[in-house]
Design a protein around this motif. Sequence first.
Motif, PDB file in Angstrom:
ATOM      1  N   PRO A  29       0.941  -1.318   0.033  1.00  9.63           N
ATOM      2  CA  PRO A  29      -0.036   0.070   0.030  1.00  9.63           C
ATOM      3  C   PRO A  29       0.868   1.350  -0.122  1.00  9.63           C
ATOM      4  O   PRO A  29       0.276   2.424  -0.354  1.00  9.63           O
ATOM      5  CB  PRO A  29      -0.898  -0.207   1.479  1.00  9.63           C
ATOM      6  CG  PRO A  29       0.040  -1.078   2.264  1.00  9.63           C
ATOM      7  CD  PRO A  29       0.684  -1.993   1.366  1.00  9.63           C
ATOM      8  N   ASN A  30       2.035   1.134   0.477  1.00  5.28           N
ATOM      9  CA  ASN A  30       3.029   2.388   0.523  1.00  5.28           C
ATOM     10  C   ASN A  30       4.478   1.937   0.461  1.00  5.28           C
ATOM     11  O   ASN A  30       4.966   0.847   0.405  1.00  5.28           O
ATOM     12  CB  ASN A  30       2.736   3.277   1.751  1.00  5.28           C
ATOM     13  CG  ASN A  30       3.046   2.118   2.997  1.00  5.28           C
ATOM     14  OD1 ASN A  30       3.784   1.667   3.340  1.00  5.28           O
ATOM     15  ND2 ASN A  30       1.646   2.070   3.988  1.00  5.28           N
ATOM     16  N   LYS A  31       5.233   2.811  -0.047  1.00  7.31           N
ATOM     17  CA  LYS A  31       6.656   2.643  -0.196  1.00  7.31           C
ATOM     18  C   LYS A  31       7.380   2.106   1.199  1.00  7.31           C
ATOM     19  O   LYS A  31       8.297   1.264   0.937  1.00  7.31           O
ATOM     20  CB  LYS A  31       7.328   3.928  -0.608  1.00  7.31           C
ATOM     21  CG  LYS A  31       8.890   3.681  -1.144  1.00  7.31           C
ATOM     22  CD  LYS A  31       9.481   5.252  -1.647  1.00  7.31           C
ATOM     23  CE  LYS A  31      10.698   4.883  -2.185  1.00  7.31           C
ATOM     24  NZ  LYS A  31      11.559   5.842  -2.846  1.00  7.31           N
ATOM     25  N   SER A  32       7.174   2.471   2.331  1.00 11.26           N
ATOM     26  CA  SER A  32       7.554   2.274   3.446  1.00 11.26           C
ATOM     27  C   SER A  32       7.488   0.713   3.905  1.00 11.26           C
ATOM     28  O   SER A  32       8.425   0.215   4.399  1.00 11.26           O
ATOM     29  CB  SER A  32       7.234   3.119   4.734  1.00 11.26           C
ATOM     30  OG  SER A  32       5.875   2.985   4.882  1.00 11.26           O
ATOM     31  N   SER A  33       6.363   0.239   3.444  1.00 11.87           N
ATOM     32  CA  SER A  33       5.969  -1.224   3.721  1.00 11.87           C
ATOM     33  C   SER A  33       6.768  -1.912   2.791  1.00 11.87           C
ATOM     34  O   SER A  33       7.617  -3.250   3.167  1.00 11.87           O
ATOM     35  CB  SER A  33       4.588  -1.633   3.715  1.00 11.87           C
ATOM     36  OG  SER A  33       3.799  -0.880   4.317  1.00 11.87           O
ATOM     37  N   LEU A  34       6.913  -1.561   1.598  1.00  8.73           N
ATOM     38  CA  LEU A  34       7.450  -2.264   0.603  1.00  8.73           C
ATOM     39  C   LEU A  34       9.245  -2.301   1.128  1.00  8.73           C
ATOM     40  O   LEU A  34       9.952  -3.318   0.932  1.00  8.73           O
ATOM     41  CB  LEU A  34       7.551  -1.922  -0.618  1.00  8.73           C
ATOM     42  CG  LEU A  34       8.337  -2.364  -1.957  1.00  8.73           C
ATOM     43  CD1 LEU A  34       7.372  -2.374  -3.209  1.00  8.73           C
ATOM     44  CD2 LEU A  34       9.502  -1.694  -2.275  1.00  8.73           C
ATOM     45  N   GLU A  35       9.742  -1.244   1.555  1.00 11.97           N
ATOM     46  CA  GLU A  35      11.181  -1.171   1.866  1.00 11.97           C
ATOM     47  C   GLU A  35      11.340  -1.714   3.051  1.00 11.97           C
ATOM     48  O   GLU A  35      12.421  -2.411   3.150  1.00 11.97           O
ATOM     49  CB  GLU A  35      11.519   0.298   1.867  1.00 11.97           C
ATOM     50  CG  GLU A  35      11.451   1.058   0.890  1.00 11.97           C
ATOM     51  CD  GLU A  35      11.584   2.660   1.027  1.00 11.97           C
ATOM     52  OE1 GLU A  35      11.541   3.109   1.961  1.00 11.97           O
ATOM     53  OE2 GLU A  35      11.852   3.365  -0.008  1.00 11.97           O
ATOM     54  N   TRP A  36      10.413  -2.070   3.828  1.00 11.23           N
ATOM     55  CA  TRP A  36      10.735  -2.931   5.117  1.00 11.23           C
ATOM     56  C   TRP A  36      10.858  -4.039   4.857  1.00 11.23           C
ATOM     57  O   TRP A  36      11.786  -5.069   5.279  1.00 11.23           O
ATOM     58  CB  TRP A  36       9.544  -2.509   6.032  1.00 11.23           C
ATOM     59  CG  TRP A  36       9.672  -3.342   7.313  1.00 11.23           C
ATOM     60  CD1 TRP A  36      10.408  -2.891   8.443  1.00 11.23           C
ATOM     61  CD2 TRP A  36       9.184  -4.424   7.733  1.00 11.23           C
ATOM     62  NE1 TRP A  36      10.276  -3.770   9.576  1.00 11.23           N
ATOM     63  CE2 TRP A  36       9.300  -4.690   8.794  1.00 11.23           C
ATOM     64  CE3 TRP A  36       8.145  -5.264   7.100  1.00 11.23           C
ATOM     65  CZ2 TRP A  36       9.130  -5.688   9.928  1.00 11.23           C
ATOM     66  CZ3 TRP A  36       7.579  -6.393   8.114  1.00 11.23           C
ATOM     67  CH2 TRP A  36       7.809  -6.826   9.141  1.00 11.23           C
ATOM     68  N   VAL A  37       9.871  -4.811   3.763  1.00 13.31           N
ATOM     69  CA  VAL A  37      10.115  -6.113   3.408  1.00 13.31           C
ATOM     70  C   VAL A  37      11.552  -6.574   2.654  1.00 13.31           C
ATOM     71  O   VAL A  37      12.177  -7.300   2.953  1.00 13.31           O
ATOM     72  CB  VAL A  37       8.885  -6.613   2.410  1.00 13.31           C
ATOM     73  CG1 VAL A  37       9.089  -8.050   1.956  1.00 13.31           C
ATOM     74  CG2 VAL A  37       7.590  -6.506   3.607  1.00 13.31           C
ATOM     75  N   ALA A  38      11.931  -5.255   1.818  1.00 18.50           N
ATOM     76  CA  ALA A  38      13.022  -5.404   1.147  1.00 18.50           C
ATOM     77  C   ALA A  38      14.164  -5.525   1.972  1.00 18.50           C
ATOM     78  O   ALA A  38      15.120  -6.126   1.842  1.00 18.50           O
ATOM     79  CB  ALA A  38      13.210  -4.368   0.166  1.00 18.50           C
ATOM     80  N   SER A  39      14.210  -4.748   2.993  1.00 18.77           N
ATOM     81  CA  SER A  39      15.266  -4.708   4.062  1.00 18.77           C
ATOM     82  C   SER A  39      15.540  -6.021   4.746  1.00 18.77           C
ATOM     83  O   SER A  39      16.316  -6.601   5.009  1.00 18.77           O
ATOM     84  CB  SER A  39      15.050  -3.517   5.061  1.00 18.77           C
ATOM     85  OG  SER A  39      15.798  -3.740   5.970  1.00 18.77           O
ATOM     86  N   ASN A  40      14.163  -6.557   5.217  1.00 20.48           N
ATOM     87  CA  ASN A  40      14.268  -7.911   5.753  1.00 20.48           C
ATOM     88  C   ASN A  40      14.930  -8.890   4.839  1.00 20.48           C
ATOM     89  O   ASN A  40      15.590  -9.826   5.383  1.00 20.48           O
ATOM     90  CB  ASN A  40      13.276  -8.320   6.259  1.00 20.48           C
ATOM     91  CG  ASN A  40      12.522  -7.160   7.295  1.00 20.48           C
ATOM     92  OD1 ASN A  40      13.100  -6.797   8.028  1.00 20.48           O
ATOM     93  ND2 ASN A  40      11.174  -7.236   7.629  1.00 20.48           N
ATOM     94  N   LEU A  41      14.684  -8.747   3.628  1.00 22.38           N
ATOM     95  CA  LEU A  41      15.157  -9.961   2.557  1.00 22.38           C
ATOM     96  C   LEU A  41      16.765  -9.737   2.557  1.00 22.38           C
ATOM     97  O   LEU A  41      17.456 -10.792   2.389  1.00 22.38           O
ATOM     98  CB  LEU A  41      14.391  -9.699   1.258  1.00 22.38           C
ATOM     99  CG  LEU A  41      13.067 -10.420   1.204  1.00 22.38           C
ATOM    100  CD1 LEU A  41      12.379  -9.897   0.181  1.00 22.38           C
ATOM    101  CD2 LEU A  41      13.021 -11.659   1.394  1.00 22.38           C
ATOM    102  N   ASP A  42      16.989  -8.542   2.437  1.00 26.65           N
ATOM    103  CA  ASP A  42      18.501  -8.514   2.186  1.00 26.65           C
ATOM    104  C   ASP A  42      19.268  -8.946   3.675  1.00 26.65           C
ATOM    105  O   ASP A  42      20.478  -9.138   3.389  1.00 26.65           O
ATOM    106  CB  ASP A  42      18.858  -6.736   2.437  1.00 26.65           C
ATOM    107  CG  ASP A  42      18.355  -6.082   1.184  1.00 26.65           C
ATOM    108  OD1 ASP A  42      18.289  -6.699   0.126  1.00 26.65           O
ATOM    109  OD2 ASP A  42      18.213  -4.950   1.106  1.00 26.65           O
ATOM    110  N   ARG A  43      18.664  -8.445   4.824  1.00 28.76           N
ATOM    111  CA  ARG A  43      19.172  -9.158   6.119  1.00 28.76           C
ATOM    112  C   ARG A  43      19.077 -10.761   5.915  1.00 28.76           C
ATOM    113  O   ARG A  43      20.300 -11.118   6.497  1.00 28.76           O
ATOM    114  CB  ARG A  43      18.108  -8.817   7.068  1.00 28.76           C
ATOM    115  CG  ARG A  43      18.644  -9.311   8.456  1.00 28.76           C
ATOM    116  CD  ARG A  43      19.872  -8.550   9.243  1.00 28.76           C
ATOM    117  NE  ARG A  43      20.117  -9.139  10.313  1.00 28.76           N
ATOM    118  CZ  ARG A  43      20.054  -8.651  11.504  1.00 28.76           C
ATOM    119  NH1 ARG A  43      19.830  -7.238  11.639  1.00 28.76           N
ATOM    120  NH2 ARG A  43      20.543  -9.375  12.806  1.00 28.76           N
ATOM    121  N   LEU A  44      18.184 -11.418   5.528  1.00 26.36           N
ATOM    122  CA  LEU A  44      18.152 -12.708   5.412  1.00 26.36           C
ATOM    123  C   LEU A  44      19.224 -13.363   4.418  1.00 26.36           C
ATOM    124  O   LEU A  44      19.933 -14.416   4.595  1.00 26.36           O
ATOM    125  CB  LEU A  44      16.718 -13.131   4.911  1.00 26.36           C
ATOM    126  CG  LEU A  44      16.545 -14.749   4.533  1.00 26.36           C
ATOM    127  CD1 LEU A  44      16.933 -15.594   5.889  1.00 26.36           C
ATOM    128  CD2 LEU A  44      15.175 -14.986   4.242  1.00 26.36           C
TER     129      LEU A  44
END
Length: 147
Positions: A29-44
Amino acid sequence: MTRLKYNGDPKNDCWDIGSFTITKEMMFPNKSSLEWVASNLDRLSEEKFNNIVVPDFSYTIAENILSLKMDYIPGKYIHTIHHYNVIYDELVERDSEYSMAEYKPQNFIVKDDRVYLIDLDQWVPIRVDQRKKIWEDTYKIFAPIIR
């Protein structure tokens, strides 16, 4: 290598079909939610495990859609106490602020006695006490038997 059975010529009853990938598209729904998931994937992608395997994966972002592409892992859902214990030891009791947010058997595949994560977007910052609660809620009376 995955093998595909062919019911034709008995002298050549298997074809080598290589490997498969799966793509999961998620709309946010928004850019911050998308960036949060992308950041978590980067961490994984930087995490190290002993008995848990993270399939090769990559993702792309286009507007508000994250496309997660990962190797398809043929196998079975977790089905032995040993595999449940691997998940508990390495994900629930993990000494890290990050882990999986769900522990349903459908989020894991066992192949060659190794446990693979398959729902990669469930990798989030989550406290150990929250993980234990999710584990207990998921496995109810069996939770203490498993671990």
